[in-house]
Design an enzyme around this catalytic site. Structure first.
Site, PDB file in Angstrom:
ATOM      1  N   ASN A   7      55.476  56.384 -31.253  1.00  0.00           N
ATOM      2  CA  ASN A   7      55.221  56.737 -32.649  1.00  0.00           C
ATOM      3  C   ASN A   7      56.595  56.896 -33.302  1.00  0.00           C
ATOM      4  O   ASN A   7      57.254  57.916 -33.153  1.00  0.00           O
ATOM      5  CB  ASN A   7      54.425  58.048 -32.707  1.00  0.00           C
ATOM      6  CG  ASN A   7      54.050  58.421 -34.127  1.00  0.00           C
ATOM      7  OD1 ASN A   7      54.494  57.800 -35.088  1.00  0.00           O
ATOM      8  ND2 ASN A   7      53.226  59.442 -34.249  1.00  0.00           N
ATOM      9  N   ARG A  92      51.731  53.409 -32.840  1.00  0.00           N
ATOM     10  CA  ARG A  92      50.928  53.963 -33.937  1.00  0.00           C
ATOM     11  C   ARG A  92      51.510  53.422 -35.241  1.00  0.00           C
ATOM     12  O   ARG A  92      52.705  53.557 -35.501  1.00  0.00           O
ATOM     13  CB  ARG A  92      51.006  55.486 -33.921  1.00  0.00           C
ATOM     14  CG  ARG A  92      50.336  56.068 -35.129  1.00  0.00           C
ATOM     15  CD  ARG A  92      50.533  57.551 -35.235  1.00  0.00           C
ATOM     16  NE  ARG A  92      49.883  58.013 -36.444  1.00  0.00           N
ATOM     17  CZ  ARG A  92      50.451  58.820 -37.315  1.00  0.00           C
ATOM     18  NH1 ARG A  92      51.673  59.269 -37.123  1.00  0.00           N
ATOM     19  NH2 ARG A  92      49.798  59.203 -38.379  1.00  0.00           N
ATOM     20  N   HIS A 182      44.464  58.859 -40.089  1.00  0.00           N
ATOM     21  CA  HIS A 182      43.946  59.553 -38.895  1.00  0.00           C
ATOM     22  C   HIS A 182      42.764  58.794 -38.288  1.00  0.00           C
ATOM     23  O   HIS A 182      41.923  59.393 -37.607  1.00  0.00           O
ATOM     24  CB  HIS A 182      43.441  60.980 -39.216  1.00  0.00           C
ATOM     25  CG  HIS A 182      44.483  61.923 -39.691  1.00  0.00           C
ATOM     26  ND1 HIS A 182      44.242  62.821 -40.699  1.00  0.00           N
ATOM     27  CD2 HIS A 182      45.745  62.140 -39.293  1.00  0.00           C
ATOM     28  CE1 HIS A 182      45.319  63.556 -40.917  1.00  0.00           C
ATOM     29  NE2 HIS A 182      46.252  63.153 -40.071  1.00  0.00           N
ATOM     30  N   ARG A 243      50.915  69.181 -48.495  1.00  0.00           N
ATOM     31  CA  ARG A 243      50.381  68.244 -49.493  1.00  0.00           C
ATOM     32  C   ARG A 243      49.306  68.936 -50.327  1.00  0.00           C
ATOM     33  O   ARG A 243      48.482  69.678 -49.777  1.00  0.00           O
ATOM     34  CB  ARG A 243      49.751  67.029 -48.816  1.00  0.00           C
ATOM     35  CG  ARG A 243      50.736  66.145 -48.100  1.00  0.00           C
ATOM     36  CD  ARG A 243      50.035  64.868 -47.624  1.00  0.00           C
ATOM     37  NE  ARG A 243      50.892  64.123 -46.743  1.00  0.00           N
ATOM     38  CZ  ARG A 243      50.593  63.804 -45.478  1.00  0.00           C
ATOM     39  NH1 ARG A 243      49.432  64.145 -44.970  1.00  0.00           N
ATOM     40  NH2 ARG A 243      51.448  63.131 -44.745  1.00  0.00           N
ATOM     41  N   GLU A 388      45.013  61.250 -29.779  1.00  0.00           N
ATOM     42  CA  GLU A 388      45.335  59.961 -30.394  1.00  0.00           C
ATOM     43  C   GLU A 388      46.163  59.088 -29.448  1.00  0.00           C
ATOM     44  O   GLU A 388      45.952  57.882 -29.376  1.00  0.00           O
ATOM     45  CB  GLU A 388      46.086  60.188 -31.710  1.00  0.00           C
ATOM     46  CG  GLU A 388      45.171  60.691 -32.818  1.00  0.00           C
ATOM     47  CD  GLU A 388      45.901  61.388 -33.940  1.00  0.00           C
ATOM     48  OE1 GLU A 388      46.474  62.466 -33.693  1.00  0.00           O
ATOM     49  OE2 GLU A 388      45.892  60.869 -35.058  1.00  0.00           O
TER      50      GLU A 388
END
Ligand code: ADP
Length: 403
Positions: A7, A92, A182, A243, A388
């Protein structure tokens, strides 16, 4: 069979090295952080419990991947005899736009598309490409696979859920639409939810709450995503660590005018300086800190937690309507898996909708997938740890084998 998952971000490269037995086993994982800055740090640990943490000089992702490769074959703390043991590398990738509804073996054309999708994920996709190039250079001949955060959503969500009410050519020409993120986690958790219920995935309607620093909710039916809370970018949806989530778009230009912000500064403001960090006002976006302050009587923190929970509750309600009911509400990621307080706050008052939390089960600590609803709850509630990396490794191996 060894699969590496990478990643690559703007200032870090995270990795996990798996041995792909029926239940993939983590041989080693870690990261290099603060790449290109002072105090670049490499953290590495392996399944035997060896750990290494030291400052390194790393200018870019390529140098980062080289250091990770050296560690994997290190005579003391390495887990591989040779890098040729690596069968495939899964990357990813945050955005695959409308191009990719499945993982894909990387070639020059795929890289072009990932590059094109940088408009939707300018902070991520360019760095994923650097990570892919770095792996091609460091592991010559090894299959690289791109696994997209958007793919699960792209494969399922229909126009009525992904279109914005703005001039249609912005969709047809510029592909401005909702993409979500996601996806790997929502796919994995909704599959696990069906397994936990003991039903075929085809017959299950699930609402998945992925609540980490970034957070998104999805509505999944028959193994396909029907809707998700993130939009063109991960800024839309529920309140997150830093956020804002959903706001009146007019706030954006109002704040830009008030604070004299450029578009880049506004992007930073709503992505990095808003959310729980801004609402709680204690200089931390970490839910553990905010919960601790709330327990000490900090009213602003209490209000922040209630606001966060209320927004998620509204998504659960709207997805119940979108799916025409649900079989399970599943919680995952850092907050979803660990904060019993937040789960209780979100689910408070939903009994009449058939979502009945068992307070004792909710408070139990366990790393396992489990139900936390009462035995007579018509809609089950579950905590399902996401993975993940493992999901990316599995999808990567599946493609590398058929290649
Ligand atoms: P991401 O992968 O998006 O960076 P994670 O899934 O690791 O995020 O989740 C990070 C969040 O999980 C942080 O806000 C952290 O406070 C929260 N978290 C982790 N453990 C707990 C806990 N025991 N109680 C409350 N929140 C927790």
């Amino acid at each position: 069979m060894i699969v590496l998952v990478i990643n690559a971000g703007s200032s870090s490269v995270k990795f996990t090295c798996f041995e792909m037995i029926s239940d993939p086993k983590v041989l080693a994982n870690g990261l290099i952080e603060r790449i290109g800055l002072d105090g670049t740090l490499m953290k590495y640990s392996n399944h035997k419990g060896d750990e290494a943490k030291r400052e390194v000089t790393v200018k870019n992702a390529e140098e980062g991947v080289k250091i990770i490769a050296q560690k994997l074959v290190d005579s003391k703390i390495g887990v591989l005899k040779s890098l040729t043991e690596v069968k495939a590398i899964g990357h990813r990738v945050v955005s695959g736009g409308e191009y990719f509804s499945d993982p894909v073996v990387v070639d020059a054309r795929v890289k072009e598309f990932i590059d094109k999708c940088s408009v939707y994920a300018p902070l991520h996709n360019p760095h994923h490409l650097l990570g892919i190039n770095a792996c091609e250079a460091t592991f010559p001949g090894v299959t690289n696979v791109a696994v997209f955060d958007t793919a699960f959503h792209i494969a399922g969500i229909q126009p009525h859920a992904y279109l914005y009410a703005i001039p249609y050519e912005l969709y047809t020409e510029q592909k401005i639409r909702r993409y979500g993120a996601h996806g790997t986690s929502h796919d994995y958790v909704s599959r696990k939810a069906a397994e936990l219920l003991g039903k075929p995935r085809q017959n299950v309607r699930a609402i998945v709450c992925h609540l980490g620093n970034g957070a998104s909710i999805s509505a999944v039916a028959g193994g396909k995503c029907q809707d998700t809370s993130m939009g063109l970018t991960p800024l839309e949806g529920v309140i997150m660590g830093t956020r804002s989530g959903d706001i009146d778009p007019a706030i954006v230009w109002t704040v830009m005018k008030l604070k004299n912000l450029s578009p880049v500064e506004a992007d930073n403001f709503f992505n990095k300086k808003s959310g729980m960090l801004a609402l709680a006002g204690i200089g931390s976006s970490d839910l553990r800190d905010i919960e601790a302050e709330h327990k000490k009587g900090n009213k602003q923190c209490t209000q922040a937690l209630e606001t966060y929970a209320y927004r998620i509750k509204k998504y659960i309600g709207s997805y119940l309507a979108a799916l025409g009911g649900a079989d399970i509400v599943a919680f995952t990621a850092g907050i979803g898996e660990n904060s019993a307080t937040m789960r209780a706050l979100i689910l408070k008052g939903l009994d009449d909708l058939g979502i009945k939390l068992d307070a004792a089960k909710n408070s139990e600590r366990s790393g396992e997938a489990r139900f936390i609803s009462t035995n007579n709850s018509p809609i089950k509630i579950a905590v399902i740890p996401t993975d993940e990396e493992q999901e990316i490794a599995k999808q990567t191996l599946a493609l590398a084998i058929v290649k």
